[in-house]
Design an enzyme around this catalytic site. Structure first.
Site, short mmCIF file in Angstrom:
data_model
loop_
_atom_site.label_atom_id
_atom_site.label_comp_id
_atom_site.label_asym_id
_atom_site.label_seq_id
_atom_site.Cartn_x
_atom_site.Cartn_y
_atom_site.Cartn_z
N ASP A 8 0.81 -1.23 0.00
CA ASP A 8 0.00 0.00 0.00
C ASP A 8 0.84 1.28 0.00
O ASP A 8 1.54 1.58 0.98
CB ASP A 8 -0.93 0.04 1.21
CG ASP A 8 -1.70 -1.27 1.43
OD1 ASP A 8 -1.13 -2.35 1.15
OD2 ASP A 8 -2.83 -1.21 1.89
N HIS A 68 -10.52 1.94 0.50
CA HIS A 68 -10.39 3.39 0.24
C HIS A 68 -10.43 3.73 -1.25
O HIS A 68 -10.23 4.89 -1.61
CB HIS A 68 -9.09 3.92 0.84
CG HIS A 68 -9.12 3.99 2.34
ND1 HIS A 68 -9.98 4.81 3.03
CD2 HIS A 68 -8.41 3.32 3.28
CE1 HIS A 68 -9.80 4.64 4.34
NE2 HIS A 68 -8.85 3.74 4.51
N HIS A 151 -7.21 -7.82 -0.13
CA HIS A 151 -7.14 -6.64 0.74
C HIS A 151 -8.03 -6.89 1.95
O HIS A 151 -9.26 -6.81 1.85
CB HIS A 151 -7.62 -5.43 -0.07
CG HIS A 151 -7.28 -4.13 0.57
ND1 HIS A 151 -6.02 -3.58 0.49
CD2 HIS A 151 -8.01 -3.27 1.30
CE1 HIS A 151 -6.02 -2.42 1.13
NE2 HIS A 151 -7.21 -2.22 1.64
N HIS A 176 -3.50 -4.12 3.12
CA HIS A 176 -4.44 -3.36 3.98
C HIS A 176 -3.93 -3.06 5.37
O HIS A 176 -4.16 -1.98 5.88
CB HIS A 176 -5.83 -4.00 4.06
CG HIS A 176 -6.77 -3.27 4.99
ND1 HIS A 176 -7.25 -2.02 4.69
CD2 HIS A 176 -7.29 -3.61 6.20
CE1 HIS A 176 -8.07 -1.62 5.68
NE2 HIS A 176 -8.09 -2.56 6.61
N HIS A 178 -0.91 -2.65 6.43
CA HIS A 178 0.28 -1.79 6.34
C HIS A 178 1.45 -2.32 7.17
O HIS A 178 2.48 -1.67 7.28
CB HIS A 178 -0.01 -0.35 6.75
CG HIS A 178 -0.95 0.36 5.82
ND1 HIS A 178 -1.12 1.73 5.80
CD2 HIS A 178 -1.78 -0.10 4.86
CE1 HIS A 178 -2.01 2.06 4.89
NE2 HIS A 178 -2.43 0.97 4.31
FE FE2 Z 1 -7.21 -0.59 3.01
#
Ligand code: FE2
Length: 267
Positions: A8, A68, A151, A176, A178
């Protein structure tokens, strides 16, 4: 065949390290295809048409999304015109865009990328497992390589998807959270897997956002505006190498030979 997946990309620091480093990495390691999750590239929330173009111009071949994907309204008009920008396939029918891209890599090999989103601790979408079945049924038989970006929030849902698709796709990579996980391995059917690739962005905050605002929200529980963090910039990736000479999987796709975590840094 070598495929780089970039976790990401968060805000301008995430875009900066991709812009600064990707071309050299691709050249030095003879990478054939680059895929990146770009749903946090616009200040941590969403992606704009300009940023999608900017990221695709750095050498990324396909951009995936997630929860997002839709944060920037202008992306709704743009998405139908840019098939290399994916959003999760299991959003309800009728939404713009697609979760599946079929293309040809620089080396002439046909590939597909499928983007799915989990449902545990996330917006309840259509079933990603059944959606994987129906989307994979659309992939032409001459496609040699399929990567799935799952994700999702939980390691269990991502690993379940890895096992569900083992032998049917070349790689299932999680995004997702991170935060990179240390469980990268090749499943028995030849599918490379990792629960989460981690992010590309600033590591001085909390999963890419300024730590003061996040800590405050955990303490007072009130709505808050989050800013992109500062600090060391990392680019977390996985490099997947396919077994080009060995037998194909039962589905006729290339098996993965290896999956390796890579982390690049700038201060
Ligand atoms: Fe996300």
């Amino acid at each position: 065949m070598k495929i780089l997946f970039i976790g990401d990309i968060v805000g301008s620091p995430g875009r900066q390290i991709v812009r600064d480093r990707l071309r050299d990495i691709v050249a030095q390691r003879a990478i054939d295809l680059v895929i990146a999750n770009g749903e946090n590239s616009a200040s941590g929330f969403g992606i704009t048409p300009r940023l999608a173009q900017e990221l695709l111009a750095t050498g990324i071949d396909v951009l995936t999304g997630g929860n997002h994907s839709w944060d920037r309204k202008e992306i709704l008009e743009y998405m139908p015109h840019e098939p290399r920008l994916l959003r999760p396939a299991n959003f309800p029918e009728g939404n713009v865009g697609s979760g599946l891209f079929v293309g040809t890599a620089k080396n002439g090999v046909k590939f597909a990328v499928l983007n799915l989103m989990g449902r545990v601790f996330m917006t309840p979408l259509d079933d990603p497992f059944r959606k994987a079945d129906s989307e994979l049924a659309k992939v032409p038989p001459d496609v040699a390589f399929i990567l799935v970006d799952m994700h999702a929030e939980t390691t269990s849902e991502k690993l379940a998807m890895g096992w569900y698709l083992d032998g049917r796709v070349t790689a299932v990579v999680g995004t997702h959270t991170h935060v990179a996980t240390a469980d990268e391995h090749v499943l028995p059917g030849g599918t490379a897997f990792i629960c989460d690739v981690g992010m590309s962005g600033p590591h001085g905050g909390v999963i890419g956002m300024d730590r003061e605002g996040i800590i405050k929200k955990f303490i007072d529980g009130l709505p808050a505006r989050f800013e992109v963090a500062s600090g060391e910039i990392q680019m977390n990736c996985v490099l997947i190498e396919t077994d080009d000479e060995g037998p194909r999987s039962a589905s006729g796709r290339l098996k993965a030979h290896s999956i390796e975590r890579l982390r690049f840094r700038i201060d």
